[in-house]
Enzyme design. Structure first.
Site, PDB file in Angstrom:
ATOM      1  N   GLN A 242       0.885  -1.205   0.032  1.00 30.40           N
ATOM      2  CA  GLN A 242      -0.089  -0.065   0.011  1.00 30.40           C
ATOM      3  C   GLN A 242       1.002   1.363   0.055  1.00 30.40           C
ATOM      4  OE1 GLN A 242      -3.760   0.383   1.909  1.00 30.40           O
ATOM      5  NE2 GLN A 242      -3.093   2.103   3.192  1.00 30.40           N
ATOM      6  N   GLU A 243       1.988   1.216   0.743  1.00 25.52           N
ATOM      7  CA  GLU A 243       2.932   2.365   0.716  1.00 25.52           C
ATOM      8  C   GLU A 243       3.302   2.849  -0.734  1.00 25.52           C
ATOM      9  OE1 GLU A 243       7.159   4.005   3.054  1.00 25.52           O
ATOM     10  OE2 GLU A 243       5.970   2.156   3.471  1.00 25.52           O
ATOM     11  N   GLN A 337      13.411  21.209 -19.279  1.00 25.97           N
ATOM     12  CA  GLN A 337      14.050  21.554 -20.501  1.00 25.97           C
ATOM     13  C   GLN A 337      13.289  22.228 -21.597  1.00 25.97           C
ATOM     14  OE1 GLN A 337      17.202  20.579 -20.620  1.00 25.97           O
ATOM     15  NE2 GLN A 337      17.495  21.218 -22.998  1.00 25.97           N
ATOM     16  N   GLY A 365      11.795   2.338  -0.105  1.00 24.72           N
ATOM     17  CA  GLY A 365      12.570   1.321  -0.790  1.00 24.72           C
ATOM     18  C   GLY A 365      13.017   1.772  -1.971  1.00 24.72           C
TER      19      GLY A 365
END
Length: 378
Positions: A242-243, A337, A365
């Site tokens: 979920q994260e 850019q 992570g």
């Protein structure tokens, strides 16, 4: 473009209210919050009153008992407006579920209503100076003495850390047991021995109150243990999809916003006698970004569907997190850019979004860890 079919009319009404709230209560002040290093604490109370916090929490614990799409709406609208100082999602979609899923009834009734109302701001303390993505390398300890655990250690890069009233602390209850010796604890900010360090000065996300946290002989009741001792690593692994979904949702919302800013800019900015948008290179770049964002949007929405069904697995969430944030950073670099020199000016939202986006490939992570997770599943 492919229409989105996930959201009901109720979700879209909620989206309208969230957008109006943020445009009124956050957009005019975010530049100042970047200078302050944190958002105004009152914003949390106002968001609680508006039903924007912990909407998925059951009504008996102070929430609305809504589905996760209400959280997705908040994440998307915060991302669309570039309000990266606002840590609502970590509070609602990461911290609150740990309490809901692993806390005792007493802990749920004590803390969840106060999280939903904004009375308490929450954080989760995983990362340490010597342990980032390697959660098994956590050095913070929690030793049981009588009816209390005594916590010692330090944490860094903690989102919502400066304003946090309640923190989930990842600590080792059995340092010799590796991952199986990890446990989770609820620690209130006014507990003796708990200290907040300086707000960390970051490249981007300057309005996000990221801090160091220190624990010196911090005593908490053993009832503040979430779930069972030694099960913390398993709990973390169960909640991480979920994260990572929330990161993917925010990444696509940010990319979509950047594309719209760039469309508007290139239509109005002239060079060599015509709008920048009329040059073939610009048109092709815009076409490439629009196509890749559309691909990403379909993937995000499918992952949201799977999550609503309880079927979003760890590898798929890892795919979304790494691919979505890589795309976000690629799109923002192209958009900077196409803005030329103005794209490097802090006053332009695309510049701030570009700086803010870089950490997306690191937290929750690293993307390298995400690829390792995917590879192991093949």
């Amino acid at each position: 473009m492919i229409p989105r079919t996930l959201f009901s009319s109720d979700h879209e009404l909620f989206r309208d209210s969230v957008r109006k709230f943020l445009e009124q209560e956050a957009v005019p002040f975010h530049r100042q919050w970047e200078k302050d290093g944190h958002v105004d604490r009152r914003l949390w109370n106002k968001a609680g009153e508006a039903g924007m916090l912990c909407s998925h929490i059951p009504e008996e614990y102070g929430g609305m008992g809504a589905d996760f799409l209400y959280s997705a709406v908040v994440i998307e609208e915060v991302g669309r407006l570039g309000l990266t100082g606002i840590g609502f999602s970590l509070h609602s979609d990461i911290v609150a579920p740990y309490i809901l899923h692993y806390g005792s009834e007493a802990l749920k009734h004590k803390y969840l209503p106060r999280l939903a109302s904004g009375e308490l701001v929450s954080a989760i303390a995983m990362t340490e100076p010597g342990a980032g993505s390697d959660l098994q390398g956590v050095k913070t300890t929690a030793v049981l003495e009588g009816d209390e655990y005594v916590i010692n250690g330090s944490k860094t890069f903690i989102t919502n850390g400066y304003l946090a009233d309640l923190v989930i602390v990842v600590a080792k209850t059995d340092p010799q047991a590796g991952a199986k010796g990890t446990s989770l604890f609820l620690v209130e900010a006014d507990t003796p021995g708990f200290a907040k360090g300086k707000r960390l000065e970051k490249v981007g996300m300057k309005a996000q109150d990221t801090s160091e946290l220190f624990f010196q002989d911090v005593r908490v009741p053993k009832e503040n243990l979430l779930g069972q001792a030694g099960m913390g690593f398993a709990y973390l692994m169960q909640e991480l999809p979920q994260e990572r979904l929330t990161v993917g949702v925010s990444a696509l919302a940010s990319a979509e916003a950047a594309l719209q800013w760039t469309l508007d800019y290139t239509r109005g900015r002239k060079a060599f006698g015509k709008a920048i948008a009329e040059f073939q290179n610009t048109r092709f770049k815009l076409a490439e970004m629009a196509t890749e964002i559309q691909v990403g949007r379909v993937f995000v929405d499918r992952c949201l569907e799977l999550h609503l069904q309880g079927k979003l697995d760890v590898p798929t969430a890892a795919m979304l997190k790494y691919w979505g944030t890589d795309l976000q950073c690629k799109v923002l670099d192209e958009c900077v850019q196409l803005h030329g020199g103005y794209g490097f000016m802090w006053e332009y939202p695309v510049a701030r979004a570009w700086a803010d986006a870089r950490v997306q490939r690191i937290y929750a992570g690293t993307n390298e860890i995400m690829k390792e997770i995917v590879a192991r599943s093949l």
